[in-house]
Design an enzyme around this catalytic site. Structure first.
Site, PDB file in Angstrom:
ATOM      1  N   CYS A  28      48.896  19.324   4.325  1.00  0.00           N
ATOM      2  CA  CYS A  28      49.253  20.717   4.549  1.00  0.00           C
ATOM      3  C   CYS A  28      49.584  20.959   6.018  1.00  0.00           C
ATOM      4  CB  CYS A  28      48.105  21.645   4.117  1.00  0.00           C
ATOM      5  SG  CYS A  28      47.767  21.577   2.347  1.00  0.00           S
ATOM      6  N   CYS A  31      43.386  27.238   3.829  1.00  0.00           N
ATOM      7  CA  CYS A  31      42.168  27.514   3.067  1.00  0.00           C
ATOM      8  C   CYS A  31      40.946  27.492   3.979  1.00  0.00           C
ATOM      9  CB  CYS A  31      42.011  26.510   1.927  1.00  0.00           C
ATOM     10  SG  CYS A  31      41.511  24.855   2.464  1.00  0.00           S
ATOM     11  N   CYS A  51      46.728  19.491   8.543  1.00  0.00           N
ATOM     12  CA  CYS A  51      45.306  19.739   8.335  1.00  0.00           C
ATOM     13  C   CYS A  51      44.609  18.438   7.964  1.00  0.00           C
ATOM     14  CB  CYS A  51      45.114  20.777   7.230  1.00  0.00           C
ATOM     15  SG  CYS A  51      43.370  21.097   6.867  1.00  0.00           S
ATOM     16  N   CYS A 105      40.928  18.022   4.047  1.00  0.00           N
ATOM     17  CA  CYS A 105      40.844  17.271   2.797  1.00  0.00           C
ATOM     18  C   CYS A 105      40.956  15.768   3.030  1.00  0.00           C
ATOM     19  CB  CYS A 105      41.951  17.702   1.832  1.00  0.00           C
ATOM     20  SG  CYS A 105      41.672  19.303   1.053  1.00  0.00           S
ATOM     21  N   LYS A 114      38.469  25.415   4.052  1.00  0.00           N
ATOM     22  CA  LYS A 114      38.179  24.091   4.608  1.00  0.00           C
ATOM     23  C   LYS A 114      39.015  23.848   5.849  1.00  0.00           C
ATOM     24  CE  LYS A 114      38.913  21.778   0.825  1.00  0.00           C
ATOM     25  NZ  LYS A 114      39.067  20.659  -0.127  1.00  0.00           N
TER      26      LYS A 114
END
Length: 361
Positions: A61, A90, A53, A56, A92
């Protein structure tokens, strides 16, 4: 008005379904149209790609990306590689495709050709080589004219392509000015824990699964890195008692056993009230307090902070030590360590103080 009643377990199940729906709503409109099986092209090439991912910016992740005809249409957690996030995905992460396919996203460096303040900046596409050369030339111009201290650098948490704020550019141009994640992210929560616990980096109880879970004005169940959002939901569901201190009504604290919806700015009074009740009614675990807090340390009352210095057990040596009224070995004997705090020896039954905890190597 009808009243909706849900148990915490049924809420978690509903939240999972809503989360799955949320991942669908992040798809581009073309992908949503293709979701209709009656109109879906059976010849479309669909594959699942294992990736990390980017929401962030840390690429920590693990996620699985569903790609259809070369375009990402779905992001979901990867339980096999996303061990730190426990396979969680999540909000995001689910909405990261909005950034990837935003019509205004820049794919190439652009250079202003008109002066600042002009109604038309006159942006023109340039090569990466020209972009890097422009930046480097400007850096050296500033350094030669004003000195390296004229430049300021800032970097987030583990964004490996922005390490200039941590070291590289600071050393290269000779600038002391930088802000990193310690000042804006991890630092405040770590320091707050250091004030009362030797286990300073346990800013969220994610491993011990507390029987009473207190969520104080946060929403980590919606969006937070690592395992935080998944753990928040799991703990709230399994704890014997879930307490939420928050002036807002959120999706998770809707199922709290106790919701303290305070006026904004009054939570400090609540915290002091809790501490008063806990201490006076001895609701704390005595052994835990002795081992993990400064409660058993001796205090020099009625005096200015002693000459000895306090440095937290886990704090870095480079941090500036703080003066304190806690009794230390250096207060009792010449040459004593300023990092060794004194406690009462109950087993010996004497008034002799012995050192507990040391920061010495």
């Amino acid at each position: 008005m009808a009243k909706l009643n849900l148990s915490r377990r049924s809420f978690v199940g509903l939240a999972a379904a809503v989360g799955a729906a949320a991942s669908v709503t992040t798809m581009p409109m073309t992908a949503l149209a293709d979701a209709d099986d009656s109109k879906k092209d059976s010849s479309a090439e669909v594959k699942v790609v294992r990736s990390c991912c980017r929401a962030c910016g840390k690429n920590e992740c693990g996620v699985l990306i569903t790609v259809e005809n070369g375009r990402a249409v779905k992001v979901e957690g990867d339980a096999e590689t996303g061990f730190n996030s426990m396979g969680n995905c999540c909000t995001k992460s689910q909405s990261s495709m909005q950034a990837a396919y935003h019509p205004d996203r820049l794919y190439h460096p652009m250079k202003r050709t008109n002066p600042k303040g002009s109604s038309d900046p006159g942006w023109q596409r340039i090569t990466w080589d020209e972009a890097y050369k422009t930046i480097a030339d400007k850096f050296w111009e500033l350094k030669n004219k004003y000195g390296g201290e004229s430049m300021f650098f800032m970097g987030g948490t583990s964004r490996i392509w922005t390490q200039h704020a941590y070291a590289a550019w600071l050393q290269l141009v000779g600038s002391p000015n930088a802000v990193t994640a310690w000042q804006i992210c991890k630092g405040p929560r770590h320091f707050a824990t250091q004030l009362q616990s030797e286990f300073a980096y346990s800013w969220m109880a994610t491993s011990d699964r507390p029987r009473v879970f207190v969520q104080w004005g946060t929403a980590t169940e919606i969006s937070n890195y690592d395992e935080s959002c998944r753990s928040t939901v799991d703990i709230a569901n399994k704890a014997d008692h879930y307490i939420s201190v928050d002036p807002r009504r959120s999706g998770l604290n809707h199922e709290a056993d106790t919701w303290a919806h305070l006026r904004p700015g009054t939570d400090g009074a609540l915290a002091l009230s809790w501490a008063n009740v806990i201490v006076n009614k001895k609701l704390y675990k005595d052994l835990f307090v002795k081992r993990w807090t400064d409660a058993p340390f001796l205090v020099v009352e009625g005096m200015e902070p002693s000459g000895g210095q306090l440095q937290n057990t886990i704090a870095w040596r480079e941090l500036k030590p703080m003066r304190t009224t806690l009794l230390k070995e250096c207060d009792l004997k010449e040459g004593g360590s300023p990092y060794r705090y004194m406690v009462w020896d109950e087993l010996a039954g004497t008034d002799e103080a012995h050192p507990l905890h040391t920061n010495d190597a």
